[in-house]
Design an enzyme around this catalytic site. Structure first.
Site, PDB file in Angstrom:
ATOM      1  N   TYR A   1     -18.695  17.746  -5.480  1.00  0.00           N
ATOM      2  CA  TYR A   1     -18.582  18.348  -6.806  1.00  0.00           C
ATOM      3  C   TYR A   1     -18.076  17.334  -7.827  1.00  0.00           C
ATOM      4  CZ  TYR A   1     -17.136  21.823 -10.308  1.00  0.00           C
ATOM      5  OH  TYR A   1     -16.953  22.559 -11.459  1.00  0.00           O
TER       6      TYR A   1
ATOM      7  N   LYS B   1     -20.141  15.962 -11.023  1.00  0.00           N
ATOM      8  CA  LYS B   1     -19.629  16.141 -12.373  1.00  0.00           C
ATOM      9  C   LYS B   1     -19.438  14.799 -13.083  1.00  0.00           C
ATOM     10  CE  LYS B   1     -19.592  20.577 -12.558  1.00  0.00           C
ATOM     11  NZ  LYS B   1     -20.634  21.230 -13.385  1.00  0.00           N
TER      12      LYS B   1
END
Length: 325
Positions: free
Chosen positions: A174, A178
């Site tokens: 993640y 991002k």
């Protein structure tokens, strides 16, 4: 008096729930016609049967309030379905003006335990999903600009996370996705500026099904708006989508609970130059070892203080990593 987004059309991905829903409703409230995209899988890890219900319900809510909206239930991580999403806005509303990328999933695991699929699936939905829709929106705006021989109106608002700023130890997939979205956004901002398009990225913090574990210990107030409500994030998205934000491009903003913080680009903290033709191991040891010995033990490039659990309106860098949707 006209509304700020009157006459504009928008696509919001992952808009069936949480942040995406709040953003779609805000864009519609400001006058935009909205394509509500959501793949509709019930699990926050992307599992379960896809359903049209979440997207359809939000589109119906917009229409019931007097706005214009249609639902799209395609998977933005699929290249052709992303094409269809952009084309649906053009077919329904004549053009696309605003793209808000928000769709995402979570598959948290420490890096030594993470499977290949857990890595690939998160990168696919977040990073590839952002690229896919950006690619087709950018092609649409470039073609319109060339046909008209002048800049057009285009706005991209992408969704990163404080997990990228803080490293987020249990979310290597993640956090990497991002971080990649920030790089994609700044590259896009430079590439599309001449066509009249801006691209910015937000790091939102909100209480949604994606963050139910992160904010489990933070009770909602008995009265008034929850400081972690997605409705605190949506107005910034509306602003970035508007003509008022024409000079805002390639920016990273943290937003939550009555706070907007503009994050500056990384800066060089200290520089060392070799006194020879090239560095040697000994010279680097003599320069770098004393430097790091004077800094706090365990200090890393990541802004670890972002993971603190305090929620102060004057402190944008002390709260836990957030997730989109």
């Amino acid at each position: 008096m006209s509304l700020p987004l009157e006459g504009l059309s928008a696509v919001v991905t992952g808009a069936g729930r949480g942040l995406g829903r709040a953003e779609a409703l805000e864009l519609a409230r400001l006058g935009a016609s909205v394509v509500v995209n959501d793949y509709g899988r019930p699990g926050r890890d992307g599992s379960g049967e896809a359903s049209a219900a979440p997207a359809e319900e939000v589109a119906a809510e917009i229409r019931a309030a007097g706005g214009r909206s249609v639902a799209h239930t395609g998977d933005v991580a699929d290249f052709e379905q992303a094409r269809e999403l952009v084309e649906s806005a053009v077919a329904e509303f004549g053009k696309l003006d605003v793209l808000v990328n928000n769709a995402g999933i979570l598959r948290d695991r420490m890096v030594f335990s993470m499977s290949e699929d857990e890595w690939d699936s998160v990168i696919r939905v977040h990073l590839k999903g952002h690229f896919n829709t950006t690619h087709f929106a950018a092609a649409h705006w470039r073609a319109r600009s060339k046909a008209a021989d002048r800049p057009v109106y285009g706005r991209i608002v992408n969704t990163s996370s404080e997990a990228f700023l803080a490293g987020s130890a249990g979310q290597p997939n993640y956090a990497a996705a991002k971080g990649g979205i920030v790089g994609l956004t700044t590259s896009t901002a430079l590439a599309l500026a001449k066509y009249g398009v801006t691209a910015n990225v937000i790091c939102p913090r909100a209480r949604t099904r994606m963050t139910q574990d992160v904010f489990a210990g933070f009770a909602q107030p008995d009265g008034g708006l929850d400081p972690l409500a997605p409705e605190h994030v949506a107005p910034l998205v509306g602003y970035l989508a508007s003509p008022a934000a024409a000079q805002v491009n390639g920016q990273l903003l943290v937003v939550h609970g009555g706070l907007v913080a503009i994050v500056d680009r990384p800066r060089v903290r200290v520089r060392f130059d070799t006194g020879q033709d090239a560095f040697t191991y000994g010279e680097l040891d003599a320069l770098l070892t004393p430097h790091y010995a004077q800094r706090p033990a365990g200090e890393t490039f990541a802004a670890a203080e972002v993971l603190g659990l305090r929620h102060e309106r004057d402190s944008a860098d002390r709260a836990p990593a957030s997730a989109d949707r």
